[in-house]
Design a protein around this motif. Structure first.
Motif, short mmCIF file in Angstrom:
data_model
loop_
_atom_site.label_atom_id
_atom_site.label_comp_id
_atom_site.label_asym_id
_atom_site.label_seq_id
_atom_site.Cartn_x
_atom_site.Cartn_y
_atom_site.Cartn_z
N GLY A 100 0.82 -1.54 -0.06
CA GLY A 100 0.16 0.04 0.22
C GLY A 100 0.90 1.27 -0.12
N LEU A 101 2.08 1.35 -0.82
CA LEU A 101 3.45 2.45 -0.31
C LEU A 101 2.71 3.51 -2.14
N ALA A 102 3.25 4.41 -1.80
CA ALA A 102 2.30 5.72 -2.62
C ALA A 102 2.97 6.98 -2.47
N ASN A 103 4.53 6.48 -3.16
CA ASN A 103 5.02 7.96 -3.15
C ASN A 103 6.17 7.79 -5.25
N ASP A 104 5.50 7.31 -5.68
CA ASP A 104 5.71 7.86 -6.51
C ASP A 104 4.26 8.51 -7.67
N LEU A 105 4.37 8.29 -9.49
CA LEU A 105 3.27 8.61 -9.77
C LEU A 105 2.82 7.21 -10.20
N ALA A 106 3.33 5.62 -9.86
CA ALA A 106 3.26 4.60 -10.81
C ALA A 106 2.34 4.01 -9.79
N SER A 107 3.04 4.52 -7.78
CA SER A 107 2.76 3.40 -6.81
C SER A 107 1.19 4.26 -6.33
N THR A 108 1.40 6.10 -6.01
CA THR A 108 0.11 6.37 -6.23
C THR A 108 -1.27 5.90 -7.28
N LEU A 109 -0.99 6.54 -8.42
CA LEU A 109 -2.23 5.79 -8.97
C LEU A 109 -3.57 4.87 -8.59
#
Length: 398
Positions: A100-109
């Motif tokens: 559940g990490l979101a530290n760049d555009l891909a993972s946030t998307l």
């Protein structure tokens, strides 16, 4: 099928990224709009210019782009797509997804999307087999993430094994199945198929006379109705179905482990012809004749009963468990007794006597045995049997 559909394609960092350029072309040939997202690592393998030229779309790269984020661009991108595809999906990307990490555009998307996600893993065989990767895979499957591949083969690093990204056309087929609007959309169905090979020595084995044609047709028919299909197959003669997750095994024990690893599922169809026995004292080297007429002493052991094991699960049992009964006499009576003995919901029985030509042939004549009794279907092609069975499964699952 893809005309007018919008695919958000996230390209991870790996040598397999070059296949993603061909994937863009193949998807656009079928009418899809492809919106590409390049990770920083992905840019080391394919350029934004080549990606944009093939997609005829802007390439998105930066989470903190002032122009895009003025209107919360990452939210808009994640919601506008009909499907999110990650190809190649690296071990790092899948780890971020699972955690559940979101530290760049891909993972946030990937965190922000409310659409289905299809991943095409690609990595070194040791990375693929690492316990952490396998834990992440199980987490993602439990979250409903779809998988296509990886395939087995030679690696760029010189090693051999599972970890090669699926070919572009395989991914296209998986995209079509994921986007398909059918009665089984959102359902996960497990299918076993083909024979198992139980070794006597490195060159000899015990097997059943199964081509895998019926199980393969069932997997295709279920995928066509929108199901996410996990296909566990022994060494079958027919080509593997496209658009499904394929797990190849050799023995009954390997098949059981693969089935247990693929659960949970909404339904399971056990079409494989599993060998009932294995040689417990299989030789590690080729057995030789001694010239005196003496025969090797083979000690047999009973193989695990995969159908009964899953049917009797107290936790995580599929809502519908379908077994197959290949019989040569008293077909309905024997199959009815088998259904009761195994504890499954349905049994699909057929007469595989040599004169029928069904085992290894193109046609089948089955009797479907349920709580409501036995329903005999006319002889028809195995594809037609599969389509009728898939429709019945869809109706049963509601």
């Amino acid at each position: 099928m893809l005309a007018g559909k919008r695919v958000l394609l996230i390209i991870g960092g790996g040598i397999a990224a070059f296949k993603s350029l061909d994937l863009i072309r193949r998807l656009r040939e079928r009418g899809a709009t492809v919106v590409p997202v390049l990770t920083r690592a992905g840019e080391e393998f394919v350029t934004p210019l080549s990606t944009s030229a093939l997609a005829a779309q802007k390439v998105y790269r930066d989470l903190f782009d002032l122009t895009d984020e003025a209107e919360m661009g990452h939210i808009e991108l994640s919601r506008d797509a009909d499907l999110v595809v990650v190809a190649p999906a690296t071990a790092d990307l899948m780890g971020k997804m699972a955690a559940g990490l979101a530290n760049d555009l891909a993972s946030t998307l990937l965190m922000a999307t409310d659409k289905r996600v299809l991943v095409a893993p690609a990595m070194n065989v040791r990375m693929w087999e690492h316990p952490a990767t396998q834990r992440n895979i199980e987490t993602l499957k439990g979250d409903g993430v779809l998988f296509v591949g990886p395939n087995e083969g030679n690696m760029a690093c010189g090693e051999f094994g599972p970890g090669r990204m699926a070919e572009p056309l395989e991914i296209v087929a998986a995209v079509e199945a994921a986007i398909a609007d059918g009665p089984l959309k959102g359902k996960h169905v497990l299918v076993t198929s083909g024979p198992t090979h139980e070794p006597i020595d490195p060159v000899r084995y015990i097997a059943n006379r199964s081509s895998g044609a019926q199980g393969t047709a069932i997997a295709r028919a279920l995928a066509a109705l929108g199901a996410r299909v996990t296909f566990v197959t022994g060494p079958a003669d027919v080509a593997r179905p496209e658009g499904v997750q394929v797990i190849e095994v050799q023995t009954a024990r390997e098949m059981l482990a693969a089935v247990q690893g693929a659960l949970p599922a909404d339904a399971a169809v056990f079409a494989a012809a599993v060998a009932d026995w294995r040689v417990e004292n299989a030789s590690g080297s080729k057995m030789k004749k001694d010239g005196k007429g003496s025969l090797p002493e083979l000690v047999f052991a009973e193989n695990p009963d995969i159908l009964a094991t899953v049917s009797r699960m107290e936790k995580g049992r599929p809502a519908l468990v379908v077994g197959f009964a290949a019989e040569t006499d008293d077909v309905v009576e024997n199959a009815t007794a088998k259904r009761k003995r195994k504890g499954c919901d349905w049994i699909v029985a057929n007469d595989v006597s040599p004169e029928t030509g069904i085992m290894g042939g193109d046609e089948n004549a089955v009797v479907v045995i349920t709580d409501d009794g036995a329903e005999a279907w006319p002889r028809m092609g195995k594809d037609q049997v599969a389509q009728r069975l898939a429709a019945a499964i869809a109706e049963a699952l509601g």
